[in-house]
Design a protein around this motif. Structure first.
Motif, PDB file in Angstrom:
ATOM      1  N   ASP A 123       0.841  -1.189   0.000  1.00 46.60           N
ATOM      2  CA  ASP A 123       0.000   0.000   0.000  1.00 46.60           C
ATOM      3  C   ASP A 123       0.883   1.248   0.000  1.00 46.60           C
ATOM      4  N   LYS A 124       0.404   2.290  -0.645  1.00 50.39           N
ATOM      5  CA  LYS A 124       1.187   3.515  -0.812  1.00 50.39           C
ATOM      6  C   LYS A 124       1.739   4.070   0.500  1.00 50.39           C
ATOM      7  N   TRP A 125       0.952   4.036   1.580  1.00 48.33           N
ATOM      8  CA  TRP A 125       1.352   4.704   2.817  1.00 48.33           C
ATOM      9  C   TRP A 125       1.881   3.772   3.899  1.00 48.33           C
ATOM     10  N   THR A 126       1.701   2.472   3.769  1.00 44.28           N
ATOM     11  CA  THR A 126       2.060   1.554   4.851  1.00 44.28           C
ATOM     12  C   THR A 126       3.517   1.666   5.264  1.00 44.28           C
ATOM     13  N   ALA A 127       4.431   1.538   4.326  1.00 44.21           N
ATOM     14  CA  ALA A 127       5.850   1.559   4.680  1.00 44.21           C
ATOM     15  C   ALA A 127       6.246   2.897   5.297  1.00 44.21           C
ATOM     16  N   VAL A 128       5.685   3.981   4.771  1.00 48.83           N
ATOM     17  CA  VAL A 128       6.017   5.315   5.285  1.00 48.83           C
ATOM     18  C   VAL A 128       5.521   5.470   6.717  1.00 48.83           C
ATOM     19  N   VAL A 129       4.296   5.023   6.982  1.00 46.88           N
ATOM     20  CA  VAL A 129       3.744   5.121   8.331  1.00 46.88           C
ATOM     21  C   VAL A 129       4.527   4.235   9.291  1.00 46.88           C
ATOM     22  N   LEU A 130       4.811   3.012   8.893  1.00 48.16           N
ATOM     23  CA  LEU A 130       5.582   2.123   9.767  1.00 48.16           C
ATOM     24  C   LEU A 130       6.948   2.727  10.076  1.00 48.16           C
ATOM     25  N   TYR A 131       7.601   3.257   9.066  1.00 52.60           N
ATOM     26  CA  TYR A 131       8.913   3.856   9.296  1.00 52.60           C
ATOM     27  C   TYR A 131       8.799   5.085  10.196  1.00 52.60           C
ATOM     28  N   GLY A 132       7.714   5.849  10.039  1.00 52.14           N
ATOM     29  CA  GLY A 132       7.486   7.002  10.904  1.00 52.14           C
ATOM     30  C   GLY A 132       7.308   6.618  12.360  1.00 52.14           C
ATOM     31  N   LEU A 133       6.844   5.418  12.598  1.00 56.47           N
ATOM     32  CA  LEU A 133       6.653   4.929  13.967  1.00 56.47           C
ATOM     33  C   LEU A 133       7.889   4.202  14.517  1.00 56.47           C
ATOM     34  N   SER A 134       8.911   4.086  13.716  1.00 60.80           N
ATOM     35  CA  SER A 134      10.059   3.256  14.094  1.00 60.80           C
ATOM     36  C   SER A 134      10.905   3.821  15.230  1.00 60.80           C
ATOM     37  N   GLN A 135      10.769   5.114  15.520  1.00 59.24           N
ATOM     38  CA  GLN A 135      11.569   5.710  16.594  1.00 59.24           C
ATOM     39  C   GLN A 135      10.838   5.732  17.930  1.00 59.24           C
ATOM     40  N   GLY A 136       9.627   5.210  17.967  1.00 56.73           N
ATOM     41  CA  GLY A 136       8.875   5.163  19.213  1.00 56.73           C
ATOM     42  C   GLY A 136       7.488   5.738  19.045  1.00 56.73           C
ATOM     43  N   LEU A 177       4.675   0.866  17.092  1.00 53.63           N
ATOM     44  CA  LEU A 177       4.805  -0.434  16.448  1.00 53.63           C
ATOM     45  C   LEU A 177       4.640  -1.538  17.478  1.00 53.63           C
ATOM     46  N   THR A 178       4.015  -2.614  17.058  1.00 65.56           N
ATOM     47  CA  THR A 178       4.012  -3.832  17.865  1.00 65.56           C
ATOM     48  C   THR A 178       5.333  -4.549  17.569  1.00 65.56           C
ATOM     49  N   PRO A 179       5.673  -5.576  18.329  1.00 64.21           N
ATOM     50  CA  PRO A 179       6.872  -6.346  17.969  1.00 64.21           C
ATOM     51  C   PRO A 179       6.806  -6.892  16.537  1.00 64.21           C
ATOM     52  N   LEU A 180       5.608  -7.293  16.099  1.00 66.00           N
ATOM     53  CA  LEU A 180       5.455  -7.770  14.718  1.00 66.00           C
ATOM     54  C   LEU A 180       5.713  -6.643  13.725  1.00 66.00           C
ATOM     55  N   GLY A 181       5.167  -5.463  13.985  1.00 66.99           N
ATOM     56  CA  GLY A 181       5.401  -4.315  13.111  1.00 66.99           C
ATOM     57  C   GLY A 181       6.871  -3.939  13.044  1.00 66.99           C
ATOM     58  N   ALA A 182       7.556  -4.051  14.169  1.00 65.92           N
ATOM     59  CA  ALA A 182       8.987  -3.705  14.217  1.00 65.92           C
ATOM     60  C   ALA A 182       9.821  -4.623  13.326  1.00 65.92           C
ATOM     61  N   THR A 183       9.339  -5.840  13.054  1.00 65.80           N
ATOM     62  CA  THR A 183      10.097  -6.751  12.182  1.00 65.80           C
ATOM     63  C   THR A 183      10.148  -6.263  10.745  1.00 65.80           C
ATOM     64  N   LEU A 184       9.309  -5.304  10.385  1.00 67.43           N
ATOM     65  CA  LEU A 184       9.304  -4.776   9.017  1.00 67.43           C
ATOM     66  C   LEU A 184      10.262  -3.607   8.809  1.00 67.43           C
TER      67      LEU A 184
END
Length: 129
Positions: free
Chosen positions: A25-38, A86-93
């Motif tokens: 999806d267009k925004w998924t990776a961007v949103v996940l990465y945006g959440l990667s710092q906490g 991110l959940t632990p599962l989300g963090a794996t991405l």
């Protein structure tokens, strides 16, 4: 021959296909990465990402939450405060997303050059099928 046949990993009802469709999806990776710092609040995530509407961010966060990649935490405060993380599962991405980002940095110009060349001469390529 592709090596993929019936029962392969990308059948319509396969979990691998669902996962690829989710992260494609267009925004998924961007949103996940945006959440990667906490944990981040909705408005902070809008500013961090840029170019995403509040509605689209909300839809993306809900979809990611439903798939177990993001956790929403509402604090019982006045005014209300909600954070996403991110959940632990989300963090794996995050590592795969980082690898795709590095690939894009290294190859973005080549992709744009290929697009320009195609648009200049869009003749289809024969595949010998």
């Amino acid at each position: 021959m592709s090596g993929y046949g019936p029962g392969g990993p990308f059948l319509a009802d396969c979990p691998a296909r669902l996962a690829v469709e989710l992260i494609a999806d267009k925004w998924t990776a961007v949103v996940l990465y945006g959440l990667s710092q906490g944990p981040v609040r909705h408005g902070e995530l809008i500013e961090l990402i840029g170019g995403i509407s509040r509605k689209m961010l909300t839809q993306t966060l809900r979809r990611l939450e439903a798939h177990g990649l993001v956790r929403r935490h509402a604090y019982p405060e006045v005014p209300p405060r909600v954070e996403y993380e991110l959940t632990p599962l989300g963090a794996t991405l995050i590592d795969p997303i980082h690898m795709l980002t590095e690939w894009a940095r290294a190859n973005g110009e080549a992709v744009l050059d290929a697009l320009d060349a195609f648009e200049a001469d869009p003749e289809p390529v024969a595949h010998g099928d």
